[in-house]
Scaffold this active site. Structure first.
Site, short mmCIF file in Angstrom:
data_model
loop_
_atom_site.label_atom_id
_atom_site.label_comp_id
_atom_site.label_asym_id
_atom_site.label_seq_id
_atom_site.Cartn_x
_atom_site.Cartn_y
_atom_site.Cartn_z
N GLU A 117 14.35 -1.18 -5.58
CA GLU A 117 13.95 -1.11 -4.18
C GLU A 117 15.16 -0.83 -3.27
OE1 GLU A 117 11.62 -3.70 -0.75
OE2 GLU A 117 12.34 -4.73 -2.54
N GLU A 136 -5.44 -2.64 8.22
CA GLU A 136 -6.52 -3.52 7.80
C GLU A 136 -5.94 -4.59 6.86
OE1 GLU A 136 -10.66 -3.37 5.27
OE2 GLU A 136 -10.01 -1.55 6.29
#
Length: 177
Positions: A117, A136
Site C-alpha cells: 500500500e 453509500e
C-alpha cells in the site's frame, strides 16, 4: 539492489474488493528459500485541508479498531486512478470542500513489512465550500480543529491515525521552512 529477494511464485489466498492476500515462495539474498506474506492494496489518497474554521477532520468508526477515529479525509484509489483525482474526490465527498490545487506532501508506505500500500498525502490550497456527498454505507461527521489543537491531539493520543499524523507534521514542517 544489494538485498533483493526474488519471487519464485505468487500464491493467492484471497482476492477481495479492497485487498488481496498472497503467501509467496521467494529466495533470500543468500539463496535460501522463504515464504513472504503480502497484502496487496490499490493504495489511497488523503488531504489536509485547512479553512478559517480549522483543519477538516472526519470522525469515523473503524471496525478493525472498534472505535471512532479522527482522520483527515481519505479514501482508496480505484484501479488505475490518478492519486490527485482520488484525493480531490474524497475531500469533496467527505467534507464538501473543493480545492483549487492539491500539493503533494509525500507518498507514505504505512507498513512495508507486509503490504504494498502507498498513501498519497496532499495539502489543499484555495478551498471553496460545496456539498458533502458520502458514499453509500459511509457514516462520518466532519469536524474542524485549529492547527494547534490538532497538534495537541496528536501529542495526547486523541489522534492516532498514521497518515493524519504524517500529514500534520509534514504541513507543519513546510510552514516553518
Amino acid at each position: 539492489m544489494k538485498y533483493e529477494e526474488k519471487t519464485v511464485k505468487e500464491n493467492y489466498i484471497y482476492r477481495g474488493k479492497i485487498l488481496s492476500l498472497r503467501c509467496d515462495d521467494a529466495i533470500l539474498p543468500d539463496g535460501k528459500p522463504c515464504k513472504r506474506e503480502v497484502v496487496e492494496h490499490t493504495g489511497g489518497a488523503t488531504v489536509l485541508a485547512e479553512t478559517e474554521a480549522g483543519i477538516a477532520f472526519v470522525r469515523q468508526y473503524r471496525y478493525a479498531y472498534k472505535e471512532e477515529l479522527y482522520e483527515i479525509p481519505a479514501g482508496k484509489l480505484n484501479a488505475g486512478e490518478d492519486p490527485v483525482k482520488a484525493a480531490a474526490r474524497e475531500l469533496s465527498e467527505e467534507t464538501g470542500l473543493i480545492a483549487d490545487r492539491l500539493k503533494l506532501l509525500t507518498v507514505l508506505y504505512p507498513t512495508p513489512g507486509y503490504t504494498d500500500e502507498k498513501i498519497y498525502i496532499y495539502e489543499a490550497e484555495g478551498l471553496n465550500k460545496g456539498k458533502e456527498h458520502l458514499d453509500e454505507g459511509e457514516f462520518l461527521d466532519t469536524v474542524y480543529f485549529p492547527r494547534e489543537e490538532a497538534l495537541a491531539m496528536v501529542r495526547d493520543g486523541r489522534i492516532r491515525d498514521g497518515k493524519t499524523i504524517a500529514a500534520l507534521f509534514l504541513s507543519e514542517l513546510a510552514k516553518k521552512n
